[in-house]
Design a protein around this motif. Sequence first.
Motif, short mmCIF file in Angstrom:
data_model
loop_
_atom_site.label_atom_id
_atom_site.label_comp_id
_atom_site.label_asym_id
_atom_site.label_seq_id
_atom_site.Cartn_x
_atom_site.Cartn_y
_atom_site.Cartn_z
N SER A 194 0.89 -0.98 0.14
CA SER A 194 -0.04 0.17 0.23
C SER A 194 0.99 1.04 -0.25
N LYS A 195 2.02 0.99 0.36
CA LYS A 195 2.92 2.28 0.26
C LYS A 195 3.46 2.49 -1.15
N ILE A 196 2.39 2.99 -1.91
CA ILE A 196 2.84 3.17 -3.51
C ILE A 196 3.54 4.39 -3.75
N HIS A 197 3.52 5.24 -2.72
CA HIS A 197 4.50 6.61 -2.93
C HIS A 197 5.93 6.30 -3.26
N LEU A 198 6.20 5.04 -2.36
CA LEU A 198 7.63 4.76 -2.36
C LEU A 198 8.01 4.37 -3.86
N ARG A 199 7.34 4.08 -5.02
CA ARG A 199 7.58 3.81 -6.20
C ARG A 199 7.99 5.03 -6.87
N VAL A 200 7.66 6.32 -6.50
CA VAL A 200 8.59 7.46 -7.04
C VAL A 200 10.07 7.43 -6.54
N ALA A 201 10.15 7.04 -5.52
CA ALA A 201 11.51 7.05 -5.16
C ALA A 201 12.48 5.76 -5.71
N LEU A 202 11.56 4.80 -5.86
CA LEU A 202 12.25 3.56 -6.54
C LEU A 202 12.44 3.94 -7.91
N GLY A 203 11.66 4.68 -8.58
CA GLY A 203 11.71 4.91 -10.03
C GLY A 203 13.09 5.81 -10.34
N GLU A 204 13.28 6.71 -9.36
CA GLU A 204 14.21 7.79 -9.41
C GLU A 204 15.59 7.00 -9.29
N LEU A 223 0.55 6.26 -12.84
CA LEU A 223 0.01 7.23 -14.07
C LEU A 223 -1.51 7.57 -13.69
N GLU A 224 -2.01 6.83 -13.04
CA GLU A 224 -3.59 6.94 -12.78
C GLU A 224 -3.59 7.44 -11.42
N ILE A 225 -3.06 7.60 -10.60
CA ILE A 225 -2.90 8.43 -9.41
C ILE A 225 -2.50 10.04 -9.60
N PRO A 230 2.36 13.43 -12.29
CA PRO A 230 3.13 14.24 -12.79
C PRO A 230 4.66 13.62 -12.44
N SER A 231 4.95 13.18 -11.22
CA SER A 231 6.37 12.85 -11.04
C SER A 231 6.72 11.50 -11.80
N ALA A 232 5.95 10.89 -11.90
CA ALA A 232 5.92 9.53 -12.67
C ALA A 232 6.03 9.62 -14.33
N TYR A 233 5.36 10.77 -14.72
CA TYR A 233 5.53 11.18 -16.24
C TYR A 233 7.03 11.69 -16.48
N LEU A 234 7.30 12.57 -15.72
CA LEU A 234 8.76 13.27 -15.57
C LEU A 234 9.70 12.21 -15.53
#
Length: 313
Positions: A194-204, A223-225, A230-234
């Motif tokens: 459920s800690k989906i926000h970690l995917r931003v840090a993981l992607g970077e 992309l659907e959240i 915006p961070s995911a697209y960037l």
Amino acid sequence: MPQEKLPSKPGQWRIVHACDLTRKYFEPETKLTGGTEQTAGDAALSKLHSLGTDSSQTQPIQTEIDQARLLDQTAENEKVVLQRRQHLEQHIRSNPTDPNSFLELGQIYRLEQKPIEAKRVLEQATELFPDNHELRWEFEEATLARSLQQLREVAELANRLETAEADRELHRCQHDWACRRIEICQARLERDPSKIHLRVALGEAMLDAGMYEGAIEELEPLLEIDAFSPSAYLLRGKCLLAMNKDLDAMVELRACAMRRSVPAPLRLRILSLRLLCETAERLGIQLTLNRYRELLRQAETEFAKQSASANVS
């Protein structure tokens, strides 16, 4: 997330949480100036002034007294921390069955800017108490902090020496920093999806490690959240640029910079528009470049106004 029992001091090594991992941690710490807090000496001088006393004669003395008191207090605090650390070290050696002692000792090592010792103690604790999530979290934090500390130390050295060997060591530390972030983000997502926000840090982190296709895949669920798209697209756009897929990258960057349904934060819009301008110029798309430059100028003007308003307030 457990709270620190011992507060960090300004300028000392601090914990970096995986959920907050962005490149801002590569930058030097921001120095705060112009504080408005009134010291004890200021208060005393104000009182003397209100009584008609010449404060110019008392200010140097009062300042010296305040400084001496501060030094005494700091020395006393350091003595207390040292005594507590020594007690905990001895207690853990004789009775390694108390997870709270390991936690507190790790926090003291953090306060003393000793991430290697903190990592060692907490690693031992996770082996003794493998089901203790608090110890696991703190060990991961210590691992991140040690890697980041190494990166900063080597970056400073590389800036001074400017040699090929120093640059190679810097590259190694940068790769290690990215790998540690990847490992810990993945571990935390596995424990709690459920800690989906970690995917931003993981992607970077995967972008920094050159794992472009993996980063694009990890970021797709975001992309659907609206909060994270915006961070995911960037980040996906940056990955595609690194893969020399310029046209695909421009699609992702435009989704970050120009989506009307989900406006990106101004900072992300500016970053995306700058990349769009660079890419359009490289491809020789002049009319599109002019459009991106105009949007970038508007965004930077808006950002400057917001910064000026914030400074005034």
